[in-house]
Design an enzyme around this catalytic site. Structure first.
Site, PDB file in Angstrom:
ATOM      1  N   SER A 154       0.899  -1.310   0.013  1.00  0.00           N
ATOM      2  CA  SER A 154      -0.195  -0.061   0.040  1.00  0.00           C
ATOM      3  C   SER A 154       0.958   1.181   0.149  1.00  0.00           C
ATOM      4  O   SER A 154       2.118   1.187   0.246  1.00  0.00           O
ATOM      5  CB  SER A 154      -0.899  -0.006   1.211  1.00  0.00           C
ATOM      6  OG  SER A 154      -1.555   1.246   1.418  1.00  0.00           O
TER       7      SER A 154
ATOM      8  N   TYR B 119      -1.802  -1.619  10.268  1.00  0.00           N
ATOM      9  CA  TYR B 119      -1.765  -1.639   8.840  1.00  0.00           C
ATOM     10  C   TYR B 119      -0.430  -1.275   8.347  1.00  0.00           C
ATOM     11  O   TYR B 119       0.049  -1.894   7.648  1.00  0.00           O
ATOM     12  CB  TYR B 119      -2.894  -0.709   8.595  1.00  0.00           C
ATOM     13  CG  TYR B 119      -3.457  -1.045   6.899  1.00  0.00           C
ATOM     14  CD1 TYR B 119      -4.124  -2.178   6.452  1.00  0.00           C
ATOM     15  CD2 TYR B 119      -2.939  -0.253   6.050  1.00  0.00           C
ATOM     16  CE1 TYR B 119      -4.202  -2.284   5.266  1.00  0.00           C
ATOM     17  CE2 TYR B 119      -3.102  -0.309   4.587  1.00  0.00           C
ATOM     18  CZ  TYR B 119      -4.172  -1.426   4.208  1.00  0.00           C
ATOM     19  OH  TYR B 119      -4.207  -1.488   2.785  1.00  0.00           O
TER      20      TYR B 119
HETATM   21  N1  LIG Z   1      -8.684  -0.003  -1.596  1.00  0.00           N
HETATM   22  C1  LIG Z   1      -7.447   0.479  -1.261  1.00  0.00           C
HETATM   23  O1  LIG Z   1      -7.926   1.875  -1.360  1.00  0.00           O
HETATM   24  C2  LIG Z   1      -6.306  -0.056  -1.095  1.00  0.00           C
HETATM   25  C3  LIG Z   1      -5.195   0.842  -0.892  1.00  0.00           C
HETATM   26  C4  LIG Z   1      -3.950   0.217  -0.789  1.00  0.00           C
HETATM   27  C5  LIG Z   1      -3.598  -1.246  -0.617  1.00  0.00           C
HETATM   28  N2  LIG Z   1      -4.926  -1.975  -0.632  1.00  0.00           N
HETATM   29  C6  LIG Z   1      -4.585  -3.340  -0.588  1.00  0.00           C
HETATM   30  O2  LIG Z   1      -5.273  -4.146  -1.291  1.00  0.00           O
HETATM   31  C7  LIG Z   1      -5.486  -5.471  -1.250  1.00  0.00           C
HETATM   32  C8  LIG Z   1      -7.023  -5.938  -1.635  1.00  0.00           C
HETATM   33  O3  LIG Z   1      -7.694  -5.223  -0.879  1.00  0.00           O
HETATM   34  P1  LIG Z   1      -9.128  -4.393  -1.393  1.00  0.00           P
HETATM   35  O4  LIG Z   1      -8.894  -2.974  -1.137  1.00  0.00           O
HETATM   36  O5  LIG Z   1      -9.360  -5.139  -2.898  1.00  0.00           O
HETATM   37  O6  LIG Z   1     -10.334  -5.008  -0.381  1.00  0.00           O
HETATM   38  P2  LIG Z   1     -11.647  -5.922  -0.479  1.00  0.00           P
HETATM   39  O7  LIG Z   1     -12.021  -6.020   0.804  1.00  0.00           O
HETATM   40  O8  LIG Z   1     -12.436  -5.511  -1.640  1.00  0.00           O
HETATM   41  O9  LIG Z   1     -10.862  -7.293  -1.017  1.00  0.00           O
HETATM   42  C9  LIG Z   1      -9.950  -7.970   0.016  1.00  0.00           C
HETATM   43  C10 LIG Z   1     -10.231  -9.616  -0.493  1.00  0.00           C
HETATM   44  O10 LIG Z   1      -9.507 -10.190   0.629  1.00  0.00           O
HETATM   45  C11 LIG Z   1     -10.176 -11.271   0.907  1.00  0.00           C
HETATM   46  N3  LIG Z   1      -9.610 -11.811   2.350  1.00  0.00           N
HETATM   47  C12 LIG Z   1      -9.756 -11.243   3.599  1.00  0.00           C
HETATM   48  N4  LIG Z   1      -9.202 -11.678   4.601  1.00  0.00           N
HETATM   49  C13 LIG Z   1      -8.828 -13.096   3.927  1.00  0.00           C
HETATM   50  C14 LIG Z   1      -8.125 -14.278   4.622  1.00  0.00           C
HETATM   51  N5  LIG Z   1      -7.848 -14.171   5.858  1.00  0.00           N
HETATM   52  N6  LIG Z   1      -8.071 -15.086   3.732  1.00  0.00           N
HETATM   53  C15 LIG Z   1      -8.110 -14.982   2.415  1.00  0.00           C
HETATM   54  N7  LIG Z   1      -8.585 -14.048   1.703  1.00  0.00           N
HETATM   55  C16 LIG Z   1      -9.112 -13.148   2.504  1.00  0.00           C
HETATM   56  C17 LIG Z   1     -11.556 -10.722   1.236  1.00  0.00           C
HETATM   57  O11 LIG Z   1     -12.677 -11.773   1.413  1.00  0.00           O
HETATM   58  C18 LIG Z   1     -11.757  -9.997   0.128  1.00  0.00           C
HETATM   59  O12 LIG Z   1     -12.363 -10.617  -1.052  1.00  0.00           O
HETATM   60  C19 LIG Z   1      -5.226  -5.450   0.322  1.00  0.00           C
HETATM   61  O13 LIG Z   1      -3.921  -6.201   0.612  1.00  0.00           O
HETATM   62  C20 LIG Z   1      -5.240  -3.950   0.892  1.00  0.00           C
HETATM   63  O14 LIG Z   1      -4.575  -3.667   1.955  1.00  0.00           O
HETATM   64  C21 LIG Z   1      -6.154  -1.729  -0.780  1.00  0.00           C
END
Ligand SMILES: NC(=O)c1ccc[n+]([C@@H]2O[C@H](COP(=O)([O-])OP(=O)(O)OC[C@H]3O[C@@H](n4cnc5c(N)ncnc54)[C@H](O)[C@@H]3O)[C@@H](O)[C@H]2O)c1
Length: 284
Positions: free
Chosen positions: A143, A155
């Site tokens: 991130s 985080y």
């Molecule tokens: N959305 C943002 O703005 C953003 C910014 C920076 C980083 N991220 C990172 O992107 C990645 C994806 O997140 P996202 O934003 O798509 O959120 P999201 O919640 O839409 O997707 C996350 C996915 O991970 C799955 N998940 C959660 N816990 C789990 C576990 N224990 N085992 C297996 N799967 C699991 C969830 O079911 C979901 O499908 C994450 O690592 C998050 O930290 C997101």
């Protein structure tokens, strides 16, 4: 990795958001994708949608914060596709708590899902990529918070860990034919603020109704983050960037330039620390 068609990818957190965007972009480039997630209904829907496009995709349920669950998912991937070329460590959760509020359960949940799953992913899938002698690519989702600690400590710490792990492994795995990239997204339109929906029972204490994902429900930052994520970048675009990053073996995959000035300021502060010590007059 120039020619993606026919390659096999394992993607975690693939049922939603960025993971689904990456799985979709790879599948559209002809990659066979094993989509791993903890959420059955979302995974079923994602698979059904992608299969309509004739994509060669399969699903596997696993809680990636359990090493044996990740190993079982790897075994299923080998049974189904016979090899692995691309590992995308993407599953992640926002949470953990601020100073004065954090709990052991919050730290353990965040570290388990965001960091240990990446360590284990590399450990389990690295040898599978080496086994066929054609090399591979590892992409791990950190991130902007991995470079600029703007959210809550648990985080920030896990994401800084993913950056550090990826940077170190890049040099270590290059001679073995494995490229390593770290994805540092900005604000992306996903369900990250609803991370509490997937707290495994053994971390139940991490489920905090006063907060949304990484941020307290009632705070200025929460309002800003909610707005920014609601109007954030399309996760499918992030998926396309990741596909390009894999083809070009990019060390860092950013999604936009929003935080570039703030990160440059951090580097300037670090440089000022070195300058201070260089210019320091020794006391006699
Ligand atoms: N959305 C943002 O703005 C953003 C910014 C920076 C980083 N991220 C990172 O992107 C990645 C994806 O997140 P996202 O934003 O798509 O959120 P999201 O919640 O839409 O997707 C996350 C996915 O991970 C799955 N998940 C959660 N816990 C789990 C576990 N224990 N085992 C297996 N799967 C699991 C969830 O079911 C979901 O499908 C994450 O690592 C998050 O930290 C997101």
């Amino acid at each position: 990795m120039k020619d993606l068609a026919g390659k096999v990818a394992f993607v975690t957190g693939a049922a939603s958001g960025i993971g689904l965007g990456i799985a979709t972009a790879l599948a559209q480039a002809g990659v066979k994708v094993m989509m791993c997630d903890i959420e059955q209904d979302a995974l079923d829907k994602a698979l059904a949608d992608l299969k309509q496009t004739n994509a060669d995709v399969e699903g596997v349920i696993a809680d990636v914060s359990l090493k044996e669950a990740l190993q079982a998912a790897a075994d299923k991937t080998m049974d189904r596709f016979g090899r692995v070329d691309i590992l995308v460590n993407n599953a992640g959760v926002g949470g953990g708590g601020s100073y004065g509020e954090w709990t052991d359960a919050g730290w353990s949940w965040t570290i388990g899902v965001n960091l240990m799953s990446v360590v284990w992913g590399v450990e389990i899938f690295g040898p599978l990529m080496e086994a066929h002698g054609e090399g591979g690519q590892i992409v791990s989702t950190a991130s902007i918070a991995g470079l600029l600690p703007v959210t809550q400590p648990p985080y920030n710490v896990t994401k800084a860990g993913v950056v550090a792990l990826s940077e170190g492994l890049r040099a270590e795995l290059a001679p073995r034919g494995i490229g390593v990239s770290v994805l540092c997204p900005g604000f992306i339109r996903t369900r990250i603020l609803e991370s509490n929906r997937n707290v495994p029972e053994r971390f139940a204490g991490a489920r905090d109704t006063t907060r949304e994902g990484a941020v307290p429900r009632e705070s200025e930052f929460a309002d800003m983050a909610r707005q920014a994520i609601e109007h954030g970048i399309d996760p499918l675009y992030v998926g396309e960037l990741v596909r390009e990053g894999i083809e070009g073996d990019w060390p860092y995959i950013f999604t936009d330039n929003t935080f570039e000035p703030a990160i440059m300021e951090r580097f300037a502060n670090i440089k000022a620390g070195f300058d201070r010590i260089r210019d320091r007059t020794p006391r006699h």
